[in-house]
Design an enzyme around this catalytic site. Structure first.
Site, PDB file in Angstrom:
ATOM      1  N   ASP A   1       0.851  -1.085  -0.051  1.00 58.11           N
ATOM      2  CA  ASP A   1       0.152  -0.208   0.008  1.00 58.11           C
ATOM      3  C   ASP A   1       0.776   1.194  -0.024  1.00 58.11           C
ATOM      4  O   ASP A   1       1.896   1.177   0.116  1.00 58.11           O
ATOM      5  CB  ASP A   1      -0.956   0.026   1.292  1.00 58.11           C
TER       6      ASP A   1
ATOM      7  N   ASN B   1      -7.540  -3.398  14.056  1.00 60.56           N
ATOM      8  CA  ASN B   1      -9.165  -3.431  13.711  1.00 60.56           C
ATOM      9  C   ASN B   1      -9.331  -4.849  12.828  1.00 60.56           C
ATOM     10  O   ASN B   1     -10.348  -4.889  12.121  1.00 60.56           O
ATOM     11  CB  ASN B   1      -9.695  -2.608  13.080  1.00 60.56           C
TER      12      ASN B   1
ATOM     13  N   HIS C   1      -7.306  -4.960  10.059  1.00 59.86           N
ATOM     14  CA  HIS C   1      -6.982  -4.941   8.550  1.00 59.86           C
ATOM     15  C   HIS C   1      -5.839  -5.547   7.818  1.00 59.86           C
ATOM     16  O   HIS C   1      -4.897  -5.791   9.018  1.00 59.86           O
ATOM     17  CB  HIS C   1      -7.103  -3.256   8.274  1.00 59.86           C
TER      18      HIS C   1
ATOM     19  N   GLU D   1      -9.846  -1.991   5.226  1.00 57.55           N
ATOM     20  CA  GLU D   1     -10.352  -1.944   6.402  1.00 57.55           C
ATOM     21  C   GLU D   1     -11.759  -2.705   6.310  1.00 57.55           C
ATOM     22  O   GLU D   1     -12.169  -3.211   5.568  1.00 57.55           O
ATOM     23  CB  GLU D   1     -10.862  -0.456   6.362  1.00 57.55           C
TER      24      GLU D   1
END
Ligand code: F6R
Length: 249
Positions: free
Chosen positions: A67, A136, A138, A143
């Protein structure tokens, strides 16, 4: 699925580096997917040591970054291109033309995402994808949401990710809100996956990924569906895993 619980961060980093070295030894022209963040820094240090001390050869491999922040210049110290240069590329013999990152300054994000995905498939696909995991759940910057997104795409980062990433920037205002990330399909099409997690802050995300249902609400949970995934955990990242005792339901 394999899971290794390490004594500490240093051991996790050595195990992870060993995994990468094995992939390169088996295929000197391997295509690798690499993450940024705090978790893999030790693995990159180990790889640099192996290059300096044992002549580990990076000249034939190709690296795709998972990313990149949208709108941050590649020479910005907070960019992931900058991170990879500092933490690995400028210390080893990988040709710059064999290293890829989504173009953070592209004018048309959709076009750029398609270009990146095509580059990955034209390179023959990823042999070994190395991942970290967000608090979380990811992976890459996929996400939690209602769907698993297949290919490279533009992401609105979740508030908890922006908060976690703020430690790499001088102020909260400077933390990018958007990123270009490979998709869940890009990750799942990799021939093998290595995922690293260190620290108790990751314990819940790891537990849900390994022992919860497969759901886009917890993106790392999809890894259960991949035939060749190795988890390497340390420093309490394993601490919330529920031990199933033989003979008990
Ligand atoms: C970064 C990436 C993210 C990180 C994750 C964990 O390229 O893909 O999924 O791996 O946010 O970050 P750290 O390692 O900083 O806790």
């Amino acid at each position: 699925m394999k899971m290794i619980v390490c004594r500490d961060y240093a051991q996790m980093s050595r195990r992870a580096a060993l995994h990468v070295v094995t992939a390169i030894a088996n295929n000197p022209t391997a295509v690798l997917g690499f993450p940024t963040g705090d978790t893999p820094r030790g693995m990159y240090r180990e790889l640099i040591n192996l290059y300096n001390d044992c002549g580990l050869d990076f000249s034939g491999i190709t690296v795709f970054n998972l990313d990149e922040y949208a709108g941050l210049a590649p020479n910005d110290p907070g960019s992931y291109r900058g991170y990879m240069l500092e933490n690995l590329f400028r210390h080893v013999n990988i040709p710059v033309e064999s290293t890829f990152c989504p173009d953070s300054l592209c004018e048309d994000a959709e076009l750029e995402c398609r270009r990146y995905e095509k580059l990955i498939s034209e390179s023959g696909g990823i042999d070994l994808m190395v991942l970290g995991i967000g608090v979380n759940g990811h992976i890459g910057f996929n996400e939690p949401g209602n769907d698993f997104i297949d290919c490279t795409h533009l992401v609105e980062l979740a508030p908890e990710t922006i908060a976690a990433n703020s430690r790499f920037f001088p102020s909260m205002d400077m933390v990018p809100r958007r990123a270009l990330s490979v998709g869940i399909g890009t990750i799942m099409r990799s021939r093998a996956i290595l995922i690293l997690a260190s620290g108790a802050a990751k314990a819940e995300a790891v537990q849900k990924a390994l022992q919860g249902p497969v759901t886009p609400g917890h993106p790392a949970s999809i890894l259960k569906m991949h035939p060749d995934v190795s988890w390497v955990l340390a420093e309490g990242a394993e601490s919330k895993l529920i031990q199933h005792q033989p003979g008990r339901s």
